[in-house]
Design a protein around this motif. Sequence first.
Motif, PDB file in Angstrom:
ATOM      1  N   ASP A   1     -27.976  -0.047  48.053  1.00 10.49           N
ATOM      2  CA  ASP A   1     -27.788   1.338  47.716  1.00 10.49           C
ATOM      3  C   ASP A   1     -29.156   1.818  47.336  1.00 10.49           C
ATOM      4  O   ASP A   1     -29.867   1.546  46.331  1.00 10.49           O
ATOM      5  CB  ASP A   1     -27.013   1.629  46.667  1.00 10.49           C
ATOM      6  N   ALA A   2     -30.004   2.753  48.534  1.00  8.91           N
ATOM      7  CA  ALA A   2     -30.912   3.280  48.348  1.00  8.91           C
ATOM      8  C   ALA A   2     -30.897   4.796  47.688  1.00  8.91           C
ATOM      9  O   ALA A   2     -31.842   5.442  47.478  1.00  8.91           O
ATOM     10  CB  ALA A   2     -31.781   3.422  49.339  1.00  8.91           C
ATOM     11  N   ILE A   3     -29.577   5.265  47.746  1.00 12.24           N
ATOM     12  CA  ILE A   3     -29.236   6.752  47.301  1.00 12.24           C
ATOM     13  C   ILE A   3     -28.934   6.945  45.889  1.00 12.24           C
ATOM     14  O   ILE A   3     -29.573   7.748  45.321  1.00 12.24           O
ATOM     15  CB  ILE A   3     -28.315   7.207  48.319  1.00 12.24           C
ATOM     16  N   GLY A   4     -28.021   6.169  45.481  1.00 12.89           N
ATOM     17  CA  GLY A   4     -27.771   6.568  44.220  1.00 12.89           C
ATOM     18  C   GLY A   4     -26.865   7.569  43.860  1.00 12.89           C
ATOM     19  O   GLY A   4     -26.154   8.007  45.115  1.00 12.89           O
ATOM     20  N   GLY A   5     -26.563   8.059  42.898  1.00 12.72           N
ATOM     21  CA  GLY A   5     -25.579   9.414  42.739  1.00 12.72           C
ATOM     22  C   GLY A   5     -24.278   9.146  43.152  1.00 12.72           C
ATOM     23  O   GLY A   5     -23.769   8.005  42.938  1.00 12.72           O
TER      24      GLY A   5
ATOM     25  N   LEU B   1     -26.283  -3.771  45.439  1.00  8.75           N
ATOM     26  CA  LEU B   1     -27.816  -3.654  44.766  1.00  8.75           C
ATOM     27  C   LEU B   1     -28.412  -2.372  44.941  1.00  8.75           C
ATOM     28  O   LEU B   1     -28.534  -1.573  45.872  1.00  8.75           O
ATOM     29  CB  LEU B   1     -28.676  -4.440  45.585  1.00  8.75           C
ATOM     30  N   ILE B   2     -28.489  -1.641  43.550  1.00 11.24           N
ATOM     31  CA  ILE B   2     -29.092  -0.331  43.435  1.00 11.24           C
ATOM     32  C   ILE B   2     -30.648  -0.507  43.467  1.00 11.24           C
ATOM     33  O   ILE B   2     -31.274  -0.680  42.209  1.00 11.24           O
ATOM     34  CB  ILE B   2     -28.554   0.445  42.475  1.00 11.24           C
ATOM     35  N   TYR B   3     -31.339  -0.313  44.560  1.00  7.00           N
ATOM     36  CA  TYR B   3     -32.781  -0.485  44.851  1.00  7.00           C
ATOM     37  C   TYR B   3     -33.700   0.818  44.753  1.00  7.00           C
ATOM     38  O   TYR B   3     -35.044   0.836  44.777  1.00  7.00           O
ATOM     39  CB  TYR B   3     -33.107  -1.384  45.714  1.00  7.00           C
ATOM     40  N   ALA B   4     -33.257   1.906  44.789  1.00  8.46           N
ATOM     41  CA  ALA B   4     -33.989   3.260  44.967  1.00  8.46           C
ATOM     42  C   ALA B   4     -32.821   4.372  44.242  1.00  8.46           C
ATOM     43  O   ALA B   4     -31.795   4.005  44.259  1.00  8.46           O
ATOM     44  CB  ALA B   4     -34.528   3.552  46.278  1.00  8.46           C
ATOM     45  N   GLY B   5     -33.466   5.554  44.222  1.00 10.51           N
ATOM     46  CA  GLY B   5     -32.578   6.783  43.743  1.00 10.51           C
ATOM     47  C   GLY B   5     -32.936   7.941  44.554  1.00 10.51           C
ATOM     48  O   GLY B   5     -33.365   8.831  43.800  1.00 10.51           O
ATOM     49  N   LEU B   6     -32.792   7.873  45.939  1.00  8.66           N
ATOM     50  CA  LEU B   6     -33.576   9.014  46.755  1.00  8.66           C
ATOM     51  C   LEU B   6     -32.464  10.195  46.351  1.00  8.66           C
ATOM     52  O   LEU B   6     -33.054  11.295  46.351  1.00  8.66           O
ATOM     53  CB  LEU B   6     -33.089   8.688  48.125  1.00  8.66           C
ATOM     54  N   SER B   7     -31.367  10.200  45.708  1.00  7.43           N
ATOM     55  CA  SER B   7     -30.596  11.539  45.501  1.00  7.43           C
ATOM     56  C   SER B   7     -31.170  12.134  44.204  1.00  7.43           C
ATOM     57  O   SER B   7     -30.724  13.334  44.012  1.00  7.43           O
ATOM     58  CB  SER B   7     -29.266  11.231  45.134  1.00  7.43           C
TER      59      SER B   7
ATOM     60  N   LEU C   1     -16.103  -6.227  41.568  1.00 12.44           N
ATOM     61  CA  LEU C   1     -17.575  -5.769  42.022  1.00 12.44           C
ATOM     62  C   LEU C   1     -18.465  -6.157  40.964  1.00 12.44           C
ATOM     63  O   LEU C   1     -18.271  -5.912  39.834  1.00 12.44           O
ATOM     64  CB  LEU C   1     -17.334  -4.177  42.463  1.00 12.44           C
ATOM     65  N   ARG C   2     -19.760  -6.377  41.482  1.00  9.04           N
ATOM     66  CA  ARG C   2     -20.693  -6.533  40.736  1.00  9.04           C
ATOM     67  C   ARG C   2     -21.887  -5.645  41.033  1.00  9.04           C
ATOM     68  O   ARG C   2     -22.203  -5.257  42.322  1.00  9.04           O
ATOM     69  CB  ARG C   2     -21.335  -8.084  41.034  1.00  9.04           C
ATOM     70  N   PHE C   3     -22.627  -4.771  40.095  1.00  5.35           N
ATOM     71  CA  PHE C   3     -23.433  -3.774  40.321  1.00  5.35           C
ATOM     72  C   PHE C   3     -24.832  -4.318  39.856  1.00  5.35           C
ATOM     73  O   PHE C   3     -24.823  -4.661  38.637  1.00  5.35           O
ATOM     74  CB  PHE C   3     -23.195  -2.486  39.763  1.00  5.35           C
ATOM     75  N   GLU C   4     -25.882  -4.281  40.269  1.00  7.42           N
ATOM     76  CA  GLU C   4     -27.346  -5.045  39.940  1.00  7.42           C
ATOM     77  C   GLU C   4     -28.383  -3.764  40.142  1.00  7.42           C
ATOM     78  O   GLU C   4     -28.265  -3.505  41.736  1.00  7.42           O
ATOM     79  CB  GLU C   4     -27.506  -6.178  40.534  1.00  7.42           C
ATOM     80  N   GLY C   5     -29.066  -3.694  39.353  1.00  9.93           N
ATOM     81  CA  GLY C   5     -30.754  -2.895  39.751  1.00  9.93           C
ATOM     82  C   GLY C   5     -31.308  -4.028  40.484  1.00  9.93           C
ATOM     83  O   GLY C   5     -31.422  -5.216  40.034  1.00  9.93           O
TER      84      GLY C   5
END
Length: 334
Positions: free
Chosen positions: A215-219, A236-242, A258-262
Amino acid sequence: MKAVRLNEPGGRLTLKEIPVPHPTVGQVLVRMAAAPINPSDLGMLRKAGERNGEALPLTPGIEGCGTVVAAGEGLLGALFKGRRVACASRTGGGTWAEYLVTSVRSCIPLKKRVPWEQAAMLIVNPLSALAFIEVARHGKHRAIVNTAAASALGGMLLRLGKYYNLPVIHVVRREDQVELVRQRGGEHVLNSNGPDFGEQLGALAARLEATLFLDAIGGEMTGRLAGAAPFGSTVLIYAGLSRQKSSIDPSLAQAKNLRFEGWYLPNWMRHKNLLQTLLFTSKAQDLLGSELRSPIRSCLPLAEAQQGLEIYTGNMTAGKILLVADSDAVSTDV
């Protein structure tokens, strides 16, 4: 030395004369050859002067390449003297300058055959792309989902997926990007703004057993990915383009396990010992001419950094802009 500087929030980039920095213990001084403009640099510029941003004035630039010309105390730094390196900086003393002081551990010795132009872009995208593949293989994920697939990093993941026989579902935001990714050889391409995106992604992820979501977007994208993810998936949240905070439904996360990781490359690299790091960066350099190659749109002198920034932000999928500090090493005729 000459360095690109940002003096005020939202201001224009200028070229200034500032003192050459001096390395201390564990640091090296790099005579810079070139440095790219990356999305992460745009984020640094946007936040500069804010409470959680870099202090002003600052020299931008997160990565680049050059030659180590001096070292502070320490054996490792001394061993790097005279070596060509790819280098990174995570402070306001960035790579868009003629010289950079950085930690010796933020430098990667370059193989002789690696050209300066590609070496300048070794760290942020190539190492991240190769790391994602390593994460997928070690986690026994049969396929992955990548958002922002039209980016330079997206192109690398596409090629690496074919290289390692790992299916990739490419998520973009516009129909013209769908065609772009297909022209690059992408097989599974979805437009997140198209009709029935969630249903299409869910069906495709289930069929391919794609359980790693990048996930490069987030939001709201994070929640949409969670809704389409098969049981036991990792996001995997690796960026926050939104530029928006991610929203996650706890009951959905629990029901699907589910697993959510920065995810941040320097943090991931810290878990590797010296030998593992050398092998990993060596592999990335071997692939720089093929799967991890970055297309270059233009090479500009440091004095034209503002123009380069405007060109890059006008079309970030058209190729990288390199800012050249040493025209003897990198031609500005590209």
